[in-house]
Design a protein around this motif. Structure first.
Motif, short mmCIF file in Angstrom:
data_model
loop_
_atom_site.label_atom_id
_atom_site.label_comp_id
_atom_site.label_asym_id
_atom_site.label_seq_id
_atom_site.Cartn_x
_atom_site.Cartn_y
_atom_site.Cartn_z
N LEU A 45 -7.73 -0.14 -6.53
CA LEU A 45 -6.64 0.48 -5.79
C LEU A 45 -6.88 0.43 -4.28
N GLY A 46 -8.14 0.49 -3.88
CA GLY A 46 -8.44 0.40 -2.45
C GLY A 46 -7.97 -0.91 -1.85
N GLU A 47 -8.09 -1.99 -2.63
CA GLU A 47 -7.66 -3.30 -2.13
C GLU A 47 -6.14 -3.39 -2.05
N LEU A 48 -5.45 -2.51 -2.77
CA LEU A 48 -3.99 -2.49 -2.74
C LEU A 48 -3.46 -1.57 -1.63
N GLY A 49 -4.37 -0.95 -0.90
CA GLY A 49 -3.94 -0.03 0.15
C GLY A 49 -3.36 1.25 -0.40
N GLU A 71 -2.59 7.27 -2.59
CA GLU A 71 -2.63 8.26 -3.66
C GLU A 71 -2.03 7.65 -4.92
N HIS A 72 -2.47 8.18 -6.06
CA HIS A 72 -1.92 7.68 -7.32
C HIS A 72 -1.75 8.82 -8.30
N GLN A 73 -0.88 8.58 -9.27
CA GLN A 73 -0.60 9.57 -10.30
C GLN A 73 -0.36 8.85 -11.61
N VAL A 74 -0.92 9.37 -12.69
CA VAL A 74 -0.73 8.81 -14.03
C VAL A 74 -0.11 9.88 -14.91
N ASP A 75 1.03 9.56 -15.50
CA ASP A 75 1.73 10.48 -16.39
C ASP A 75 1.99 9.75 -17.70
N ARG A 135 2.16 5.83 -10.91
CA ARG A 135 2.86 5.89 -9.62
C ARG A 135 1.83 5.75 -8.51
N LEU A 136 2.08 4.78 -7.65
CA LEU A 136 1.16 4.49 -6.55
C LEU A 136 1.87 4.66 -5.21
N ARG A 137 1.13 5.11 -4.21
CA ARG A 137 1.61 5.14 -2.83
C ARG A 137 0.74 4.19 -2.03
N THR A 138 1.39 3.33 -1.23
CA THR A 138 0.62 2.35 -0.47
C THR A 138 1.27 2.09 0.88
N ARG A 139 0.43 1.75 1.85
CA ARG A 139 0.94 1.37 3.17
C ARG A 139 0.99 -0.15 3.32
N ARG A 140 0.64 -0.87 2.25
CA ARG A 140 0.70 -2.34 2.27
C ARG A 140 1.52 -2.79 1.07
N LEU A 141 2.83 -2.54 1.13
CA LEU A 141 3.70 -2.72 -0.03
C LEU A 141 3.71 -4.16 -0.53
N GLN A 142 3.92 -5.11 0.36
CA GLN A 142 4.02 -6.50 -0.08
C GLN A 142 2.72 -6.97 -0.73
N GLN A 143 1.60 -6.65 -0.09
CA GLN A 143 0.30 -7.07 -0.63
C GLN A 143 0.04 -6.41 -1.98
#
Length: 320
Positions: A247-251, A254-258, A263-271
């Motif tokens: 997940l760190g490589e995806l930027g 925060e993440h959530q598993v339900d 659900r992931l939050r990232t500042r590098r959406l395209q990557q």
């Protein structure tokens, strides 16, 4: 218009407003609005939006700071400012027995160089209601009449306080088109609204007020881009969060598993989206219910408000 292209039409510096009992509704607000710009002032109820706008309209004396509209103090030099501005209040009051046309004509008698009343009624889509008594208008139609009266004087500066409250979706879109046309013709517009989609669609720049202070300013796109984007999907059976690329490589911030939903939050959406799709293709799995999107202005608004509540930080200015 006789305003220099480079002049700030509205200048607010360290503006303060205090009500009886010592409640400080506006606590050191500073911003400026350029000629021919739509500027949105956003905030939750009680944030200080209307209190600020009333000072710009010259309806009260600031407790501190400085405000200039068209180069003048709107309170002490009201005669120089009022004829060149249009004001649409949150709630207007009209004689209920007058018709729409009679109301517009009555108001035109109080305005220097007024446009023809039927012209402004047509601009806001009320030409078909010209002979209807005000008491028979719907709430949305009364808001249109409010706007028509604000436009009678062909204002250089237009203050719109919650202009589309009570309008249906079509009426709201029509109002947006009219406001854009006014801006394109050179009118400067200061807008307050609870509809964040409205601010995102209309505003050239915006400021977010929180508890009487400005928490952030910038273009809608820049303010929105300050918040993480989001990706959500369902993990295939037999796969877990640890099977994904790191997940760190995806930027990911925060993440959530339900259950199976991630659900992931990232500042590098395209990557992040590219790495996930390549992983899914290589692994031979399908990421069901995949949803990839940038943050909305609503998410940015709520995120900035939360940050401002936690600590007293300096104003965040987001460049385009």
């Amino acid at each position: 218009m006789n305003i220099d292209e480079r002049e700030h039409v509205i200048e607010v510096t360290d503006l303060r407003r205090v009500y009886g009992g010592g409640f400080e509704a506006v606590r050191g607000v500073t911003f400026r609005v350029d000629r021919g710009e739509i500027f949105a002032l956003l905030g939750t109820n009680g944030a200080g939006k209307t209190s600020t706008v009333e000072l710009l309209e010259g309806l009260a004396v600031p407790a501190g700071g400085r405000v200039r509209v068209l180069g003048h103090d709107p309170y002490t030099e009201r005669a120089a400012v009022r004829p060149r501005t249009g004001v649409m209040l949150q709630e207007g009051g009209f004689p209920s027995e007058l018709t729409v046309t009679e109301t517009a004509r009555m108001w035109a008698g109080c305005v220097s160089g007024a446009r023809p009343p039927l012209e402004v009624l047509d601009m806001v889509g009320l030409a078909g209601k010209a002979g209807v008594r005000v008491k028979q208008l719907s709430g949305g139609e009364r808001r249109r009449l409010d706007l028509a009266l604000a436009l009678l004087g062909d204002p250089e500066v237009l203050f719109l306080d919650e202009p589309t409250t009570g309008l249906d979706a079509e009426g709201r879109r029509d109002t947006w088109e009219l406001v854009r046309a006014l801006r394109d013709a050179g009118t400067t517009v200061l807008l307050t609204t609870h509809y964040l989609e409205e601010a995102e669609d209309l505003a050239d720049r915006l400021a977010i007020l929180h508890e009487g202070r400005i928490a952030a300013t910038g273009t809608p796109a820049a303010v929105t881009a300050s918040q993480p984007s989001r990706i959500s999907f369902e993990l295939p059976e037999g796969y877990f969060l640890g099977d994904l690329p790191p997940l760190g490589e995806l930027g990911v911030t925060e993440h959530q598993v339900d259950g199976r939903t991630v659900r992931l939050r990232t500042r590098r959406l395209q990557q992040a989206a590219t790495r996930l799709l390549v992983w899914a293709e290589t692994t031979g799995v399908e990421l069901r219910r995949l949803d990839v999107r940038s943050a909305s202005l609503e998410e940015a608004f709520l995120g900035i408000a939360r940050e401002a509540s936690r600590d007293s930080v300096e104003v965040k200015e987001y460049a385009a």
